[in-house]
Design an enzyme around this catalytic site. Sequence first.
Site: not given
Lengths: 431, 431
Positions: B11-12, B133, B202
């Site tokens: 995918g991306t 990041i 997260k």
Amino acid sequence: MTYKVGLLGLGTVGAGVVKILQNPKGRHPLLPDLQITHVGVRSLTKARDVAISSDIVTDDLDSIVNDPEIDIIVEVIGGIEPAKSLILKAIANGKHIVTANKAVIARYGNEIFTAAKQKGVYVMLEAAACGGIPVIQALKQSLGGNRISELTGIVNGTTNYILSRMYFEGADFEATLAEAQKLGYAEADPTADVDGYDAADKMAILASLAFGDRVKLEDIYREGIRAITSADIGYAKELGFTIKLLGIAKRDVTQEDSPLEIRVHPTMIPLQHPLANIHGVTNAVRIEGDPIGEVVFSGPGAGSGATASAVVADIINIVAALKAIPNNINQLMGCSHEHYAEIAPIANTVTQFYARLVTHDQPGVIGDLGNAFGKHQVSLKAILQKNTIHDGLAEIVVVTQQVSELNFQQAIAAIRDLPTLHSIPTILRVL
Amino acid sequence: MTYKVGLLGLGTVGAGVVKILQNPKGRHPLLPDLQITHVGVRSLTKARDVAISSDIVTDDLDSIVNDPEIDIIVEVIGGIEPAKSLILKAIANGKHIVTANKAVIARYGNEIFTAAKQKGVYVMLEAAACGGIPVIQALKQSLGGNRISELTGIVNGTTNYILSRMYFEGADFEATLAEAQKLGYAEADPTADVDGYDAADKMAILASLAFGDRVKLEDIYREGIRAITSADIGYAKELGFTIKLLGIAKRDVTQEDSPLEIRVHPTMIPLQHPLANIHGVTNAVRIEGDPIGEVVFSGPGAGSGATASAVVADIINIVAALKAIPNNINQLMGCSHEHYAEIAPIANTVTQFYARLVTHDQPGVIGDLGNAFGKHQVSLKAILQKNTIHDGLAEIVVVTQQVSELNFQQAIAAIRDLPTLHSIPTILRVL
């Protein structure tokens, strides 16, 4: 297995390193695997800010870099000599190096890294630029997939402190410098900072890692901040700018082998720029790369704790790599914990709250709310009676002091039962 | 030696990884040492945003995790299954893992890391929180010397995009969500983002690394942003705040074994707070530790390039560690370049300039300046005639367009010769 560390220098940074290693609880589980066995100082009689056995302290620094027992030399003396010679001797003796010495690395990195490569030892330098901000490791590892096109940084805390005060207080350079010297933010001889030499050292190191080429210090165009006046700060404000001493390194990555632009000079930057709101002694680095786009790191660029944090990170990186050989995995890359955290119940949280209440617009509402909050030990910081919204309903906004979640929720439950209350559309916590 | 990578998902993110590896120039010198030998996809017929030989593409994902030739499995399928089972099979087969899968790690990290430890393989997850990041690596390595007391983050780009637009445009939640969905910043089913589930995943991962304890997802207190209205944003502004969906994890490190506070909820934060000016889809994490103090990381939290950057960083970390065994040093920690950069002369720099000029206060001065700048191809963006300062002298401030340093300095040299000029106290570059 325990790894033996020889520490050269017991000034603010060296003392910071000792304090971390003496108190490993709650820090990385590798810390107890390393031990400071020797500390080299210039003066054996000087009072130190740290409790360390005099048995391991010596003023014979050569004896430390020559000691066959020592695995890692941590150089936090600063200055060119004897630091440079000690680093080279330690490398020749097969020791790994951790250094915070930007001056030595920016000038003699070539010689030092070549020697280290020949001996197969690590030279780690996270503390040499931007103190505790982990920008060196990001450039060496985390951003390795990127083609970096620009690195821009506020890399000198003294000048950023001076320029921030000039910006906020309208003071002139000389007065602000004198104040910074009095407070310990600037040296008695401020040349290295205010004329941009320190920033140039750091930019040589950062640009070298970002662009994969060594950089000669004398190739860096450099201007300091002595010429900035309060008039300039005033005009900058009028034009929507602030003034910062920036290090700028960039390369046109769309062209084959385009040269590197690298310079340090005071720069007017638009207030919306991510570096415009970095104030005081804080450092920050903005990196632009393909494909990541823009990342920004900010934090303390100097000081005992921040620099020691970077030094210790480098030491544990080396220890983890050494322990991984031959048959183990690198513990820094693995999972180091297996138990579950004990989680505090949300009811125990202490925070400020914001609540928007819709009430029937009649006398006594504020009193009812005040009583309900007060009964549950919820002190209020602000209560704003807003306009009537419609149909005899009024909006009231309340901001509390720091209160326990349990007390606040009990007060809210009581308020929901008030005949004067219509609804509570929003409750938010306040940081 | 070349290391073989099996890529699960194209995918991306998968396509982003392929693009980096296909074009290693200007990136880390380790990249050519790894090769994608197999790509697993759900549909063999779907059009892909990347040029890849159909010979290496298969829809038999099990065959990839079972292939004895493959060293590293990169899992960028997303979702719980089959991702979780494929990761566990790959680990059982002794393969190292790189995953961007926050949902699997937050729920099954326990099982996965325990299995990885038993097999002595790495499970790397930089891409699983905050995209590009490098905050995972910072928590695992660079901040290892610190005792972390607080980690606060904007870790979901969709909600930050919505809240930023609500803040700047005064729009309501439903309208802004619909707009975000139209622009591709929010999913058709926005629940995972706007109700805080993604942020909680997260935070479970980040808090676990920051505090060295595993965190159960169900222990995280969670509120989403659906209840925020334009009225709340208005009151926040009035009170000097903005509203952000924050993940907050903190522990009172001054107390023995104090429990972890961990929560995700919309939060009013003061405009001076370092997270208050993080707008749009950008993510940011603020970490507070002893002795470092405060560090802040910001950058793109999602998207093909940013996530691929993190995935590739993890791959090269594994490759560097594997190559370091038994007798080499870890190339990510060593110096990877030995030649000097070609540095562009400062005269070639193209930038904007600010100049403050003091002139004799007489007619024709502006014309003289305009002619001198024009003659050297320096276009002006602004020229501010300020008040007379004293003794017939007036201050004029000039801001140029983007011009070459050489042209600007030639114009300034000509201006210094003008009889109407008194002095040029300040010249600054403008970013």
